[in-house]
Motif scaffolding. Sequence first.
Motif, PDB file in Angstrom:
ATOM      1  N   TYR A 111      19.780 -52.667  13.786  1.00  0.00           N
ATOM      2  CA  TYR A 111      20.857 -53.630  13.998  1.00  0.00           C
ATOM      3  C   TYR A 111      22.187 -53.037  13.562  1.00  0.00           C
ATOM      4  N   LEU A 112      23.124 -52.992  14.484  1.00  0.00           N
ATOM      5  CA  LEU A 112      24.452 -52.481  14.169  1.00  0.00           C
ATOM      6  C   LEU A 112      25.298 -53.545  13.493  1.00  0.00           C
ATOM      7  N   CYS A 129      35.150 -53.684  21.918  1.00  0.00           N
ATOM      8  CA  CYS A 129      33.821 -53.099  22.133  1.00  0.00           C
ATOM      9  C   CYS A 129      32.770 -54.205  22.196  1.00  0.00           C
ATOM     10  N   TYR A 130      32.864 -55.138  21.262  1.00  0.00           N
ATOM     11  CA  TYR A 130      31.905 -56.248  21.217  1.00  0.00           C
ATOM     12  C   TYR A 130      32.011 -57.106  22.472  1.00  0.00           C
ATOM     13  N   ALA A 131      33.233 -57.485  22.833  1.00  0.00           N
ATOM     14  CA  ALA A 131      33.440 -58.396  23.961  1.00  0.00           C
ATOM     15  C   ALA A 131      33.038 -57.750  25.284  1.00  0.00           C
ATOM     16  N   ARG A 181      24.507 -59.140  22.177  1.00  0.00           N
ATOM     17  CA  ARG A 181      25.473 -58.844  21.121  1.00  0.00           C
ATOM     18  C   ARG A 181      25.421 -57.357  20.764  1.00  0.00           C
ATOM     19  N   LEU A 182      26.587 -56.754  20.594  1.00  0.00           N
ATOM     20  CA  LEU A 182      26.657 -55.345  20.219  1.00  0.00           C
ATOM     21  C   LEU A 182      26.296 -55.147  18.757  1.00  0.00           C
ATOM     22  N   PHE A 183      26.745 -56.053  17.895  1.00  0.00           N
ATOM     23  CA  PHE A 183      26.447 -55.958  16.467  1.00  0.00           C
ATOM     24  C   PHE A 183      26.232 -57.360  15.895  1.00  0.00           C
ATOM     25  N   SER A 203      20.423 -44.642  16.586  1.00  0.00           N
ATOM     26  CA  SER A 203      19.168 -45.110  15.988  1.00  0.00           C
ATOM     27  C   SER A 203      18.957 -46.605  16.169  1.00  0.00           C
ATOM     28  N   SER A 204      19.996 -47.330  16.562  1.00  0.00           N
ATOM     29  CA  SER A 204      19.863 -48.773  16.758  1.00  0.00           C
ATOM     30  C   SER A 204      19.149 -49.063  18.069  1.00  0.00           C
ATOM     31  N   GLU A 205      18.772 -50.304  18.259  1.00  0.00           N
ATOM     32  CA  GLU A 205      18.117 -50.709  19.495  1.00  0.00           C
ATOM     33  C   GLU A 205      19.051 -50.464  20.680  1.00  0.00           C
TER      34      GLU A 205
END
Length: 247
Positions: A93-94, A121-123, A132-134, A183-185
């Motif tokens: 999870y970022l 970046c998120y939007a 969701r990015l993080f 390394s995140s999903e």
Amino acid sequence: MVKHFIVIGSSYSLGKRIALDYCDEKEVKLATFEKRLKNLAEIFGPDIPVSTHFLQTESKDWASVGKMDMFFKDVELIKDEKTFINIILEDRYLTGLDVAKYILTQIRCTHLKLEKLVYMCYADYLCETNERLFVDQIYAYKFGPVIKSVYETYKRTKQIKEDNKTKYDEERRRLAVRSRIISSEKGLERLAFINKTIEKYKDYTASELVDLTHQEFSPWQKNGKGNELNKLIKDQDIIKYHRYETI
């Protein structure tokens, strides 16, 4: 002799390799170890790499493993399986801070610009993938959308830059934060989206990015224009209104 059945994984959040050591005064049977490995594989899935090892020493003590084989010298032993699993899964999870740290390895910018780039970046990712990015929430502050972890880390820094860093130090840091994202999903997909957004907005000034997030009908405008302290900007509002704040 004591038999050590060992599982090793990498923790990017801790910056080290970690291990489980299945050993006991009574002999650990291979079948029991294989059953535990199967359980771990089901939890981690196919894209979280762990390695397995077998070693014999004269002691149950973890230090005896490092003495027997230098490969294990800098590996930190995690004493229980649940903690090991939680540490490995945490890297899936970022956070907004993870993304901010990566952005700072690509460009230098002010805190205000950094905050807006992390939000963009998120939007962008949310609107493109509906994911969701993080894990952080987005809040409406006076100067636009804010991620609190990024705000608290960099709020006292006007111009963010890395001073007194050698080229080697910079490369190590760049590799570490990049590896954290990978390394995140869906890490490679996420990294590609982040790079795309950085490229799109990197030449905009902080004030220009603020103007974008302050557009009429933007998610920030729809959530109190920052007049209500720390008001949450909901994902559904970003999905619905982000198109009004893009170039």
